[in-house]
Design an enzyme around this catalytic site. Structure first.
Site, mmCIF file in Angstrom:
data_model
loop_
_atom_site.group_PDB
_atom_site.id
_atom_site.type_symbol
_atom_site.label_atom_id
_atom_site.label_comp_id
_atom_site.label_asym_id
_atom_site.label_seq_id
_atom_site.Cartn_x
_atom_site.Cartn_y
_atom_site.Cartn_z
ATOM 1 N N GLN A 1 -44.027 70.922 17.689
ATOM 2 C CA GLN A 1 -43.844 70.093 16.503
ATOM 3 C C GLN A 1 -45.000 69.110 16.347
ATOM 4 O OE1 GLN A 1 -40.064 68.387 17.553
ATOM 5 N NE2 GLN A 1 -40.831 67.728 19.526
ATOM 6 N N GLU B 1 -36.371 67.504 28.491
ATOM 7 C CA GLU B 1 -37.139 67.303 27.260
ATOM 8 C C GLU B 1 -38.067 68.495 27.062
ATOM 9 O OE1 GLU B 1 -38.809 66.589 24.025
ATOM 10 O OE2 GLU B 1 -37.475 64.949 24.624
ATOM 11 N N ASP C 1 -36.603 73.870 28.074
ATOM 12 C CA ASP C 1 -35.650 74.117 26.998
ATOM 13 C C ASP C 1 -34.260 73.640 27.409
ATOM 14 O OD1 ASP C 1 -33.502 75.847 25.657
ATOM 15 O OD2 ASP C 1 -35.263 76.303 24.451
ATOM 16 N N GLY C 2 -33.693 72.724 26.638
ATOM 17 C CA GLY C 2 -32.397 72.157 26.981
ATOM 18 C C GLY C 2 -31.276 73.167 26.958
ATOM 19 N N ASP D 1 -29.317 64.185 22.836
ATOM 20 C CA ASP D 1 -30.118 63.272 22.011
ATOM 21 C C ASP D 1 -31.195 64.089 21.314
ATOM 22 O OD1 ASP D 1 -31.451 61.184 20.876
ATOM 23 O OD2 ASP D 1 -32.228 60.357 22.747
ATOM 24 N N TYR E 1 -32.489 55.706 9.320
ATOM 25 C CA TYR E 1 -32.089 57.105 9.181
ATOM 26 C C TYR E 1 -31.665 57.365 7.739
ATOM 27 C CZ TYR E 1 -32.139 57.880 14.245
ATOM 28 O OH TYR E 1 -32.523 58.017 15.551
#
Length: 353
Positions: free
Chosen positions: A95, A170, A201-202, A220, A289
Protein backbone atom coordinates in the site's frame (compact mmCIF):
# COMPACT_ATOMS: atom_id res chain seq x y z
CA UNK A 1 -0.20 21.54 -11.24
CA UNK A 2 2.33 20.61 -8.58
CA UNK A 3 1.23 17.58 -6.60
CA UNK A 4 3.29 16.19 -3.74
CA UNK A 5 1.08 13.20 -3.03
CA UNK A 6 -1.55 11.45 -5.08
CA UNK A 7 -2.81 8.14 -3.72
CA UNK A 8 -4.49 5.28 -5.48
CA UNK A 9 -7.92 6.02 -4.05
CA UNK A 10 -7.90 9.66 -5.10
CA UNK A 11 -6.69 11.50 -2.00
CA UNK A 12 -4.27 14.31 -2.73
CA UNK A 13 -2.13 16.92 -1.03
CA UNK A 14 -1.67 20.16 -2.95
CA UNK A 15 1.20 22.56 -2.44
CA UNK A 16 0.59 26.26 -2.20
CA UNK A 17 -0.36 27.56 -5.60
CA UNK A 18 -1.36 24.19 -6.96
CA UNK A 19 -4.88 24.06 -8.41
CA UNK A 20 -6.81 20.85 -9.08
CA UNK A 21 -7.36 20.46 -12.81
CA UNK A 22 -9.57 18.18 -14.87
CA UNK A 23 -8.24 14.71 -15.57
CA UNK A 24 -6.15 14.17 -12.44
CA UNK A 25 -7.05 11.72 -9.68
CA UNK A 26 -7.55 14.50 -7.16
CA UNK A 27 -11.29 14.25 -6.90
CA UNK A 28 -12.14 17.29 -9.05
CA UNK A 29 -13.10 15.33 -12.15
CA UNK A 30 -13.57 11.63 -11.52
CA UNK A 31 -12.68 9.36 -8.62
CA UNK A 32 -11.17 5.95 -9.21
CA UNK A 33 -14.43 4.46 -7.98
CA UNK A 34 -16.20 5.99 -10.95
CA UNK A 35 -18.20 8.62 -9.07
CA UNK A 36 -18.12 12.21 -10.28
CA UNK A 37 -18.19 15.08 -7.84
CA UNK A 38 -19.99 17.37 -10.21
CA UNK A 39 -17.07 19.45 -11.52
CA UNK A 40 -15.85 19.39 -15.08
CA UNK A 41 -13.26 22.06 -15.82
CA UNK A 42 -11.59 25.20 -14.52
CA UNK A 43 -11.12 28.37 -16.53
CA UNK A 44 -10.33 31.99 -15.61
CA UNK A 45 -10.65 31.55 -11.86
CA UNK A 46 -13.95 29.67 -11.88
CA UNK A 47 -14.90 26.02 -11.68
CA UNK A 48 -17.64 25.02 -14.09
CA UNK A 49 -20.20 22.56 -12.79
CA UNK A 50 -22.05 19.92 -14.77
CA UNK A 51 -25.31 21.79 -14.16
CA UNK A 52 -23.97 24.95 -15.81
CA UNK A 53 -23.40 26.91 -12.61
CA UNK A 54 -20.03 28.17 -11.48
CA UNK A 55 -18.05 28.37 -8.26
CA UNK A 56 -15.84 31.40 -7.78
CA UNK A 57 -12.14 30.60 -7.98
CA UNK A 58 -11.51 32.27 -4.61
CA UNK A 59 -14.14 30.10 -2.94
CA UNK A 60 -13.16 28.57 0.39
CA UNK A 61 -14.20 25.18 -1.02
CA UNK A 62 -10.75 24.61 -2.53
CA UNK A 63 -7.53 25.50 -0.75
CA UNK A 64 -3.88 24.64 -1.37
CA UNK A 65 -1.86 22.87 1.29
CA UNK A 66 -4.64 20.54 2.39
CA UNK A 67 -4.91 16.74 2.48
CA UNK A 68 -8.26 15.48 1.17
CA UNK A 69 -9.46 11.93 1.66
CA UNK A 70 -11.59 10.31 -1.03
CA UNK A 71 -12.64 6.66 -1.10
CA UNK A 72 -15.03 4.27 -2.80
CA UNK A 73 -16.22 3.42 0.71
CA UNK A 74 -17.62 6.94 1.18
CA UNK A 75 -18.44 8.27 -2.31
CA UNK A 76 -19.87 11.73 -2.57
CA UNK A 77 -17.97 13.17 0.38
CA UNK A 78 -14.44 13.89 1.52
CA UNK A 79 -12.55 14.91 4.64
CA UNK A 80 -9.73 17.46 4.63
CA UNK A 81 -6.92 18.45 6.98
CA UNK A 82 -4.48 21.32 6.65
CA UNK A 83 -0.95 20.02 6.13
CA UNK A 84 1.90 21.68 8.00
CA UNK A 85 4.65 19.32 6.81
CA UNK A 86 4.97 16.11 4.85
CA UNK A 87 7.03 13.78 7.04
CA UNK A 88 7.09 10.54 5.04
CA UNK A 89 5.78 9.22 1.77
CA UNK A 90 6.48 5.78 0.36
CA UNK A 91 5.01 2.75 -1.32
CA UNK A 92 5.37 -0.60 0.39
CA UNK A 93 4.72 -4.01 -1.10
CA UNK A 94 1.09 -3.63 -0.03
CA UNK A 95 0.00 0.00 0.00
CA UNK A 96 0.88 3.68 -0.15
CA UNK A 97 2.09 4.91 3.24
CA UNK A 98 2.14 8.58 4.17
CA UNK A 99 2.69 10.55 7.36
CA UNK A 100 2.22 14.28 7.68
CA UNK A 101 2.02 16.89 10.41
CA UNK A 102 -1.45 18.41 10.48
CA UNK A 103 -2.47 21.79 11.84
CA UNK A 104 -5.00 20.38 14.31
CA UNK A 105 -4.39 16.69 15.07
CA UNK A 106 -0.61 16.31 15.14
CA UNK A 107 0.92 13.54 13.05
CA UNK A 108 -1.48 11.80 10.67
CA UNK A 109 -0.88 8.33 9.21
CA UNK A 110 -2.63 7.39 5.97
CA UNK A 111 -2.65 4.07 4.12
CA UNK A 112 -3.71 4.17 0.47
CA UNK A 113 -4.95 7.68 1.12
CA UNK A 114 -7.25 6.75 4.02
CA UNK A 115 -6.59 8.20 7.46
CA UNK A 116 -5.66 5.43 9.89
CA UNK A 117 -4.62 7.33 12.97
CA UNK A 118 -4.05 10.86 14.18
CA UNK A 119 -1.70 11.57 17.03
CA UNK A 120 -4.03 13.96 18.86
CA UNK A 121 -7.42 12.70 17.69
CA UNK A 122 -7.14 8.93 17.41
CA UNK A 123 -7.10 8.01 21.09
CA UNK A 124 -10.86 7.27 21.26
CA UNK A 125 -10.39 4.54 18.66
CA UNK A 126 -7.41 2.86 20.31
CA UNK A 127 -8.68 3.14 23.87
CA UNK A 128 -12.02 1.62 22.92
CA UNK A 129 -10.68 -1.18 20.69
CA UNK A 130 -8.50 -2.33 23.61
CA UNK A 131 -10.59 -1.64 26.71
CA UNK A 132 -14.00 -2.74 25.41
CA UNK A 133 -12.78 -6.36 25.09
CA UNK A 134 -10.13 -6.48 27.83
CA UNK A 135 -12.37 -4.65 30.27
CA UNK A 136 -14.96 -7.38 29.74
CA UNK A 137 -12.86 -10.34 30.90
CA UNK A 138 -11.03 -10.91 34.19
CA UNK A 139 -7.25 -11.23 34.17
CA UNK A 140 -6.36 -11.23 30.45
CA UNK A 141 -3.01 -12.94 29.95
CA UNK A 142 -2.43 -13.90 26.32
CA UNK A 143 -3.47 -11.45 23.63
CA UNK A 144 -3.03 -11.24 19.87
CA UNK A 145 -3.08 -7.97 17.90
CA UNK A 146 -3.64 -8.16 14.15
CA UNK A 147 -2.36 -4.95 12.58
CA UNK A 148 -1.47 -2.09 14.87
CA UNK A 149 2.08 -1.75 13.55
CA UNK A 150 2.36 1.89 14.63
CA UNK A 151 1.99 0.83 18.28
CA UNK A 152 -0.93 2.81 19.69
CA UNK A 153 -2.95 -0.34 20.41
CA UNK A 154 0.00 -1.99 22.15
CA UNK A 155 0.50 1.16 24.22
CA UNK A 156 -3.02 0.85 25.64
CA UNK A 157 -2.74 -2.89 26.20
CA UNK A 158 0.29 -2.49 28.45
CA UNK A 159 -1.96 -0.89 31.08
CA UNK A 160 -2.97 -4.41 32.15
CA UNK A 161 -0.45 -5.93 34.60
CA UNK A 162 -1.98 -9.39 34.19
CA UNK A 163 -0.79 -9.53 30.57
CA UNK A 164 1.91 -12.16 30.10
CA UNK A 165 2.18 -12.40 26.31
CA UNK A 166 1.29 -10.12 23.41
CA UNK A 167 1.75 -11.20 19.81
CA UNK A 168 1.53 -8.44 17.18
CA UNK A 169 1.20 -9.40 13.52
CA UNK A 170 1.71 -6.50 11.10
CA UNK A 171 1.77 -7.21 7.38
CA UNK A 172 3.60 -4.03 6.37
CA UNK A 173 7.16 -3.49 7.56
CA UNK A 174 7.08 0.11 6.30
CA UNK A 175 4.40 0.92 8.90
CA UNK A 176 6.69 -0.42 11.63
CA UNK A 177 9.62 1.57 10.23
CA UNK A 178 7.51 4.73 10.33
CA UNK A 179 6.72 4.01 13.98
CA UNK A 180 10.37 3.54 14.88
CA UNK A 181 11.37 6.82 13.22
CA UNK A 182 8.46 9.11 14.09
CA UNK A 183 6.87 7.49 17.16
CA UNK A 184 9.87 6.18 19.12
CA UNK A 185 7.94 6.26 22.40
CA UNK A 186 5.50 3.76 20.86
CA UNK A 187 8.07 1.62 19.05
CA UNK A 188 10.00 1.22 22.30
CA UNK A 189 7.18 -1.03 23.51
CA UNK A 190 8.04 -3.57 20.81
CA UNK A 191 11.07 -4.36 22.98
CA UNK A 192 8.95 -5.27 26.00
CA UNK A 193 9.82 -8.89 26.95
CA UNK A 194 6.13 -9.81 26.81
CA UNK A 195 5.83 -8.65 23.20
CA UNK A 196 6.57 -10.60 20.01
CA UNK A 197 6.36 -8.61 16.77
CA UNK A 198 5.74 -10.70 13.66
CA UNK A 199 5.95 -9.21 10.17
CA UNK A 200 3.48 -11.26 8.18
CA UNK A 201 -0.07 -11.95 7.12
CA UNK A 202 -2.48 -11.75 10.05
CA UNK A 203 -5.05 -14.10 8.55
CA UNK A 204 -2.41 -16.77 7.92
CA UNK A 205 -0.98 -16.33 11.42
CA UNK A 206 -4.36 -16.84 13.07
CA UNK A 207 -5.09 -19.88 10.93
CA UNK A 208 -1.84 -21.49 12.07
CA UNK A 209 -2.21 -20.48 15.73
CA UNK A 210 -2.53 -23.01 18.54
CA UNK A 211 -6.15 -23.85 19.32
CA UNK A 212 -7.73 -22.24 22.38
CA UNK A 213 -4.56 -20.26 23.10
CA UNK A 214 -5.52 -16.59 23.36
CA UNK A 215 -7.73 -14.85 25.90
CA UNK A 216 -8.38 -12.00 23.48
CA UNK A 217 -7.72 -11.10 19.86
CA UNK A 218 -7.85 -7.50 18.68
CA UNK A 219 -8.09 -6.84 14.96
CA UNK A 220 -6.77 -3.31 14.44
CA UNK A 221 -7.16 -3.34 10.69
CA UNK A 222 -7.75 -0.84 7.93
CA UNK A 223 -10.95 -0.85 5.87
CA UNK A 224 -12.20 -4.01 4.07
CA UNK A 225 -10.33 -3.25 0.86
CA UNK A 226 -6.75 -3.98 -0.13
CA UNK A 227 -4.58 -6.07 2.23
CA UNK A 228 -7.20 -6.03 5.03
CA UNK A 229 -10.06 -7.49 2.98
CA UNK A 230 -9.58 -11.05 4.28
CA UNK A 231 -9.93 -9.86 7.88
CA UNK A 232 -13.65 -9.28 7.38
CA UNK A 233 -14.51 -12.66 5.85
CA UNK A 234 -16.04 -15.71 7.54
CA UNK A 235 -12.94 -17.98 7.18
CA UNK A 236 -10.93 -15.46 9.18
CA UNK A 237 -13.53 -15.32 11.95
CA UNK A 238 -13.57 -19.13 12.06
CA UNK A 239 -9.80 -19.14 12.57
CA UNK A 240 -10.13 -16.49 15.28
CA UNK A 241 -12.76 -18.53 17.13
CA UNK A 242 -10.53 -21.59 17.00
CA UNK A 243 -7.56 -19.66 18.41
CA UNK A 244 -9.55 -18.29 21.36
CA UNK A 245 -10.00 -20.15 24.63
CA UNK A 246 -13.56 -20.93 25.79
CA UNK A 247 -15.03 -17.59 26.78
CA UNK A 248 -12.34 -15.76 24.82
CA UNK A 249 -13.13 -12.44 23.15
CA UNK A 250 -12.40 -10.70 19.88
CA UNK A 251 -12.78 -7.05 18.95
CA UNK A 252 -12.49 -5.79 15.39
CA UNK A 253 -13.18 -2.42 13.84
CA UNK A 254 -16.52 -2.46 12.05
CA UNK A 255 -17.02 0.69 10.00
CA UNK A 256 -19.60 3.49 10.31
CA UNK A 257 -23.33 3.08 10.88
CA UNK A 258 -23.95 6.16 8.71
CA UNK A 259 -22.34 4.77 5.58
CA UNK A 260 -21.71 1.05 5.88
CA UNK A 261 -24.77 -0.71 7.27
CA UNK A 262 -24.61 -3.18 4.38
CA UNK A 263 -21.03 -4.08 5.37
CA UNK A 264 -21.90 -4.17 9.06
CA UNK A 265 -24.85 -6.49 8.50
CA UNK A 266 -22.63 -8.91 6.58
CA UNK A 267 -19.97 -8.85 9.30
CA UNK A 268 -22.62 -9.50 11.95
CA UNK A 269 -24.08 -12.36 9.91
CA UNK A 270 -20.62 -13.95 9.61
CA UNK A 271 -19.97 -13.54 13.33
CA UNK A 272 -23.32 -15.00 14.38
CA UNK A 273 -22.56 -18.12 12.38
CA UNK A 274 -19.15 -18.52 14.00
CA UNK A 275 -19.18 -17.23 17.59
CA UNK A 276 -21.41 -19.23 19.94
CA UNK A 277 -20.97 -17.02 22.99
CA UNK A 278 -22.25 -13.54 22.16
CA UNK A 279 -22.12 -11.12 19.23
CA UNK A 280 -22.36 -7.38 19.86
CA UNK A 281 -21.91 -4.11 17.98
CA UNK A 282 -20.56 -0.98 19.67
CA UNK A 283 -19.60 2.42 18.37
CA UNK A 284 -17.75 5.56 19.37
CA UNK A 285 -16.77 8.97 18.08
CA UNK A 286 -13.46 9.65 16.32
CA UNK A 287 -13.13 13.14 14.81
CA UNK A 288 -11.00 12.22 11.81
CA UNK A 289 -12.85 9.13 10.59
CA UNK A 290 -15.60 9.33 7.94
CA UNK A 291 -18.85 10.59 9.55
CA UNK A 292 -16.94 11.10 12.81
CA UNK A 293 -17.75 7.63 14.17
CA UNK A 294 -16.39 4.09 14.02
CA UNK A 295 -17.89 0.78 15.05
CA UNK A 296 -16.59 -2.38 16.70
CA UNK A 297 -17.65 -6.02 16.65
CA UNK A 298 -17.26 -7.68 20.04
CA UNK A 299 -17.76 -11.43 20.09
CA UNK A 300 -17.03 -14.28 22.46
CA UNK A 301 -16.60 -18.00 22.08
CA UNK A 302 -18.73 -20.57 23.87
CA UNK A 303 -17.73 -20.98 27.49
CA UNK A 304 -17.85 -18.67 30.50
CA UNK A 305 -20.49 -16.04 29.78
CA UNK A 306 -19.14 -12.64 28.71
CA UNK A 307 -21.25 -9.56 29.37
CA UNK A 308 -19.59 -6.96 27.16
CA UNK A 309 -22.04 -4.26 28.22
CA UNK A 310 -21.02 -4.34 31.88
CA UNK A 311 -17.23 -4.30 32.32
CA UNK A 312 -15.84 -6.63 34.97
CA UNK A 313 -12.28 -5.37 34.61
CA UNK A 314 -12.62 -1.58 34.25
CA UNK A 315 -9.52 0.57 34.33
CA UNK A 316 -10.85 4.09 34.70
CA UNK A 317 -9.69 5.90 37.82
CA UNK A 318 -13.01 5.67 39.67
CA UNK A 319 -13.06 1.87 39.65
CA UNK A 320 -9.41 1.15 39.00
CA UNK A 321 -8.48 -2.50 39.28
CA UNK A 322 -5.42 -1.93 37.13
CA UNK A 323 -2.45 0.18 38.16
CA UNK A 324 -0.31 1.64 35.42
CA UNK A 325 2.57 4.06 35.08
CA UNK A 326 1.20 5.22 31.73
CA UNK A 327 -0.53 8.55 31.23
CA UNK A 328 -4.19 8.74 32.32
CA UNK A 329 -6.88 7.62 29.91
CA UNK A 330 -8.20 10.44 27.75
CA UNK A 331 -11.47 8.91 26.56
CA UNK A 332 -12.45 5.53 27.97
CA UNK A 333 -14.33 5.10 31.23
CA UNK A 334 -16.91 2.64 32.53
CA UNK A 335 -19.83 4.86 31.55
CA UNK A 336 -18.63 5.23 27.96
CA UNK A 337 -18.03 1.48 27.86
CA UNK A 338 -21.69 0.84 28.66
CA UNK A 339 -22.96 3.63 26.42
CA UNK A 340 -21.04 2.32 23.40
CA UNK A 341 -23.61 -0.45 22.97
CA UNK A 342 -26.59 1.92 22.86
CA UNK A 343 -27.43 2.33 19.18
CA UNK A 344 -29.65 4.78 17.29
CA UNK A 345 -33.04 3.31 16.45
CA UNK A 346 -32.34 2.92 12.73
CA UNK A 347 -29.08 1.07 13.36
CA UNK A 348 -30.51 -1.09 16.13
CA UNK A 349 -33.44 -2.24 14.01
CA UNK A 350 -31.19 -3.12 11.07
CA UNK A 351 -28.62 -4.91 13.22
CA UNK A 352 -31.21 -6.87 15.19
CA UNK A 353 -33.23 -7.88 12.12
Amino acid sequence: MEVISTNTNGSTIFKSGAIPMNGHHNGTSKHQNGHKNGTSEQQNGTISLDNGNELLGNSNCIKPGWFSEFSALWPGEAFSLKVEKLLFQGKSDYQDVMLFESATYGKVLTLDGAIQHTENGGFPYTEMIVHLPLGSIPNPKKVLIIGGGIGFTLFEMLRYPTIEKIDIVEIDDVVVDVSRKFFPYLAANFNDPRVTLVLGDGAAFVKAAQAEYYDAIIVDSSDPIGPAKDLFERPFFEAVAKALRPGGVVCTQAESIWLHMHIIKQIIANCRQVFKGSVNYAWTTVPTYPTGVIGYMLCSTEGPEIDFKNPVNPIDKETAQVKSKLAPLKFYNSDIHKAAFILPSFARSMIES
